[in-house]
Motif scaffolding. Structure first.
Motif, PDB file in Angstrom:
ATOM      1  N   VAL A  31       8.133  22.270  -7.273  1.00  0.00           N
ATOM      2  CA  VAL A  31       8.863  21.403  -6.353  1.00  0.00           C
ATOM      3  C   VAL A  31      10.347  21.765  -6.381  1.00  0.00           C
ATOM      4  N   PRO A  32      10.876  22.378  -5.318  1.00  0.00           N
ATOM      5  CA  PRO A  32      12.307  22.714  -5.289  1.00  0.00           C
ATOM      6  C   PRO A  32      13.177  21.611  -4.699  1.00  0.00           C
ATOM      7  N   ALA A  33      12.563  20.646  -3.985  1.00  0.00           N
ATOM      8  CA  ALA A  33      13.390  19.640  -3.323  1.00  0.00           C
ATOM      9  C   ALA A  33      12.610  18.373  -2.991  1.00  0.00           C
ATOM     10  N   ILE A  34      13.349  17.272  -2.975  1.00  0.00           N
ATOM     11  CA  ILE A  34      12.858  15.974  -2.521  1.00  0.00           C
ATOM     12  C   ILE A  34      13.803  15.495  -1.430  1.00  0.00           C
ATOM     13  N   LEU A  35      13.237  14.982  -0.334  1.00  0.00           N
ATOM     14  CA  LEU A  35      14.043  14.587   0.820  1.00  0.00           C
ATOM     15  C   LEU A  35      13.874  13.104   1.136  1.00  0.00           C
ATOM     16  N   ASP A  36      14.892  12.545   1.790  1.00  0.00           N
ATOM     17  CA  ASP A  36      14.785  11.197   2.345  1.00  0.00           C
ATOM     18  C   ASP A  36      13.694  11.222   3.422  1.00  0.00           C
ATOM     19  N   GLY A  37      12.572  10.589   3.132  1.00  0.00           N
ATOM     20  CA  GLY A  37      11.436  10.650   4.046  1.00  0.00           C
ATOM     21  C   GLY A  37      11.589   9.772   5.267  1.00  0.00           C
ATOM     22  N   THR A  38      12.399   8.731   5.168  1.00  0.00           N
ATOM     23  CA  THR A  38      12.594   7.840   6.316  1.00  0.00           C
ATOM     24  C   THR A  38      13.322   8.569   7.440  1.00  0.00           C
ATOM     25  N   TYR A  39      14.440   9.226   7.093  1.00  0.00           N
ATOM     26  CA  TYR A  39      15.176   9.958   8.123  1.00  0.00           C
ATOM     27  C   TYR A  39      14.373  11.167   8.606  1.00  0.00           C
ATOM     28  N   LEU A  40      13.685  11.838   7.691  1.00  0.00           N
ATOM     29  CA  LEU A  40      12.858  12.974   8.095  1.00  0.00           C
ATOM     30  C   LEU A  40      11.838  12.554   9.146  1.00  0.00           C
ATOM     31  N   THR A  41      11.193  11.405   8.937  1.00  0.00           N
ATOM     32  CA  THR A  41      10.199  10.925   9.886  1.00  0.00           C
ATOM     33  C   THR A  41      10.825  10.647  11.245  1.00  0.00           C
ATOM     34  N   GLN A  42      11.986   9.999  11.241  1.00  0.00           N
ATOM     35  CA  GLN A  42      12.672   9.734  12.504  1.00  0.00           C
ATOM     36  C   GLN A  42      13.024  11.034  13.218  1.00  0.00           C
ATOM     37  N   LEU A  43      13.509  12.002  12.466  1.00  0.00           N
ATOM     38  CA  LEU A  43      13.937  13.277  13.040  1.00  0.00           C
ATOM     39  C   LEU A  43      12.766  14.046  13.629  1.00  0.00           C
ATOM     40  N   ARG A  44      11.706  14.228  12.850  1.00  0.00           N
ATOM     41  CA  ARG A  44      10.598  15.046  13.365  1.00  0.00           C
ATOM     42  C   ARG A  44       9.830  14.337  14.471  1.00  0.00           C
ATOM     43  N   THR A  45       9.834  12.987  14.473  1.00  0.00           N
ATOM     44  CA  THR A  45       9.158  12.255  15.543  1.00  0.00           C
ATOM     45  C   THR A  45       9.962  12.314  16.832  1.00  0.00           C
ATOM     46  N   GLY A  46      11.283  12.167  16.721  1.00  0.00           N
ATOM     47  CA  GLY A  46      12.108  12.363  17.899  1.00  0.00           C
ATOM     48  C   GLY A  46      11.973  13.776  18.432  1.00  0.00           C
ATOM     49  N   ALA A  47      11.930  14.730  17.522  1.00  0.00           N
ATOM     50  CA  ALA A  47      11.875  16.137  17.910  1.00  0.00           C
ATOM     51  C   ALA A  47      10.576  16.510  18.592  1.00  0.00           C
ATOM     52  N   VAL A  48       9.459  15.912  18.184  1.00  0.00           N
ATOM     53  CA  VAL A  48       8.192  16.294  18.821  1.00  0.00           C
ATOM     54  C   VAL A  48       8.143  15.765  20.257  1.00  0.00           C
TER      55      VAL A  48
ATOM     56  N   ALA B  73      10.161   5.805   2.222  1.00  0.00           N
ATOM     57  CA  ALA B  73       9.436   7.071   2.390  1.00  0.00           C
ATOM     58  C   ALA B  73      10.175   8.199   1.684  1.00  0.00           C
ATOM     59  N   THR B  74       9.401   9.092   1.086  1.00  0.00           N
ATOM     60  CA  THR B  74       9.958  10.237   0.367  1.00  0.00           C
ATOM     61  C   THR B  74       9.145  11.476   0.709  1.00  0.00           C
ATOM     62  N   MET B  75       9.831  12.584   0.923  1.00  0.00           N
ATOM     63  CA  MET B  75       9.164  13.854   1.190  1.00  0.00           C
ATOM     64  C   MET B  75       9.316  14.769  -0.008  1.00  0.00           C
ATOM     65  N   VAL B  76       8.193  15.250  -0.520  1.00  0.00           N
ATOM     66  CA  VAL B  76       8.193  16.190  -1.638  1.00  0.00           C
ATOM     67  C   VAL B  76       7.842  17.572  -1.087  1.00  0.00           C
ATOM     68  N   VAL B  77       8.768  18.514  -1.239  1.00  0.00           N
ATOM     69  CA  VAL B  77       8.551  19.888  -0.774  1.00  0.00           C
ATOM     70  C   VAL B  77       8.133  20.756  -1.955  1.00  0.00           C
TER      71      VAL B  77
ATOM     72  N   LYS C  18       4.290  13.933   2.076  1.00  0.00           N
ATOM     73  CA  LYS C  18       5.139  12.767   2.329  1.00  0.00           C
ATOM     74  C   LYS C  18       4.452  11.528   1.765  1.00  0.00           C
ATOM     75  N   ILE C  19       5.242  10.702   1.092  1.00  0.00           N
ATOM     76  CA  ILE C  19       4.743   9.457   0.528  1.00  0.00           C
ATOM     77  C   ILE C  19       5.429   8.303   1.244  1.00  0.00           C
ATOM     78  N   VAL C  20       4.643   7.467   1.860  1.00  0.00           N
ATOM     79  CA  VAL C  20       5.172   6.298   2.568  1.00  0.00           C
ATOM     80  C   VAL C  20       4.523   5.055   1.979  1.00  0.00           C
TER      81      VAL C  20
ATOM     82  N   ARG D 220       0.852  -1.195   0.000  1.00  0.00           N
ATOM     83  CA  ARG D 220       0.000   0.000   0.000  1.00  0.00           C
ATOM     84  C   ARG D 220       0.879   1.232   0.000  1.00  0.00           C
ATOM     85  N   SER D 221       0.352   2.310  -0.518  1.00  0.00           N
ATOM     86  CA  SER D 221       1.049   3.595  -0.504  1.00  0.00           C
ATOM     87  C   SER D 221       0.166   4.627   0.173  1.00  0.00           C
ATOM     88  N   LEU D 222       0.782   5.441   1.026  1.00  0.00           N
ATOM     89  CA  LEU D 222       0.053   6.461   1.772  1.00  0.00           C
ATOM     90  C   LEU D 222       0.584   7.832   1.386  1.00  0.00           C
ATOM     91  N   PHE D 223      -0.344   8.756   1.146  1.00  0.00           N
ATOM     92  CA  PHE D 223      -0.003  10.103   0.696  1.00  0.00           C
ATOM     93  C   PHE D 223      -0.509  11.103   1.739  1.00  0.00           C
TER      94      PHE D 223
END
Length: 329
Positions: free
Chosen positions: A98-115, A86-90, A68-70, A50-53
């Motif tokens: 679209v100016p940038a695409i980010l590694d969504g896996t690390y982004l998720t870890q970072l923002r979840t730890g941060a919250v 996971a991929t993040m589309v900004v 974010k697409i997971v 499955r894909s989640l948007f």
């Protein structure tokens, strides 16, 4: 267009940066400045996947827009590929480009730890010295770093359903932690051995039953529930939540729809809906936080696209300023 890998993100954006960004994101959400539609869940039956948007938009002087697409593809393990890529589309909020695409896996870890770090910073006692981290999966390292970033902990106990996993985690992280923080990591076979000694407890598991005895929680403890994100999951015991003098969530709509441990306590009548407030309201000065050293405080997060879009937008700005990332033509 630019691509930012996990290494690129780490080179320009710290955990403290992410904590500050998450506070701003939740403040915007609670102030009604964010549009976060329900995620779209697309079933890929042929691949048993499955894909989640998950899109989001934040208005204001520094608008943020993205998605974010997971994907969850169990068969990828047999292909030697990540099973949850996971991929993040900004997107530029002013132009839609679209100016940038980010590694969504690390982004998720970072923002979840941060919250969790944001909640601990706002709610845990300033003199907290002892932490307990329950769960050693993919989110655990970011959770540990966030804890140590906001409080001068001298000891963090690490627990897992499998004691060997806890020991492996400690052996893997001990040297890095020693280089950056004055904290000792200790693997334990049973979290109940130290619950009453912990100033901050963070759970990051996919457990369906409570992972510690809530009756052992000492006055003044701050508890974070990070891992249980469906109504069927329950990692923080209702007894612990019921004792809390202050109960905060990342987003009320999300937590009241998906947080099984919170819902179980609510449905049992041990807490009332009016007891639950958003952390963004605290950031905005609308509600009080901890008011005494003896209060037990609780924070529950199930995640929100508002965190992804704000953190990702700030990462892109920082990377552009420092010339970091791979240009795609």
């Amino acid at each position: 267009m630019k691509y930012l890998s996990s290494a690129d993100i780490q080179a320009c954006f710290s955990m403290q940066d992410a904590i500050d960004a998450d506070k701003a994101a939740l403040a915007s959400y609670s102030a009604g400045q964010a549009a976060v539609p329900l995620r779209t869940n697309l079933n890929i039956a042929d691949q048993n996947g499955r894909s989640l948007f998950m899109p989001g938009y934040v208005r204001g002087s520094a608008p943020a827009l993205g998605m974010k697409i997971v994907s969850v593809y169990p068969k990828n393990i047999q292909r030697g590929l990540p099973s949850v890529p996971a991929t993040m589309v900004v997107l530029d909020a002013h132009t839609g480009i679209v100016p940038a695409i980010l590694d969504g896996t690390y982004l998720t870890q970072l923002r979840t730890g941060a919250v969790q770090g944001a909640a601990t910073d706002l709610l845990a006692r300033a003199d907290s010295k002892t932490g307990l981290l329950i769960g050693t999966g993919g989110q655990a390292r970011a959770q540990l770093i966030a804890l140590l970033t906001v409080r001068p902990l001298t000891k963090v106990y690490i627990a897992s359903r499998d004691y060997e996993r806890a020991r492996t985690f400690v052996n893997r992280e001990r040297e890095w932690v020693a280089d950056h923080f004055a904290a000792d990591l200790v693997a334990i076979p049973d979290p109940n051995q130290v619950v009453n000694a912990a100033d901050v407890i963070t759970c990051v598991t996919t457990a369906h039953d409570p992972v510690f005895d809530g009756r052992l929680v000492a006055p003044g403890t701050h508890i974070n529930g990070v891992g249980a994100y469906t109504p069927e999951m329950c990692e923080v015991p209702p007894e612990a939540i019921a004792q809390a003098n202050r109960i905060f969530v990342d987003t009320a709509d999300g937590a009241l729809a998906e947080a099984g441990d919170l819902l179980a306590t609510l449905h049992a009548g041990q807490i009332q809906r009016e007891n639950i407030v958003e952390l963004g309201q605290l950031v905005n000065g609308q509600v009080p936080g901890r008011t005494s050293a003896d209060e037990i405080t609780f924070f529950k997060t199930v995640g929100s696209a508002v965190l992804d879009v704000v953190v990702a937008s700030q990462i892109v700005d920082r990377a552009n300023a420092r010339g970091i990332g791979t240009e795609l033509s």
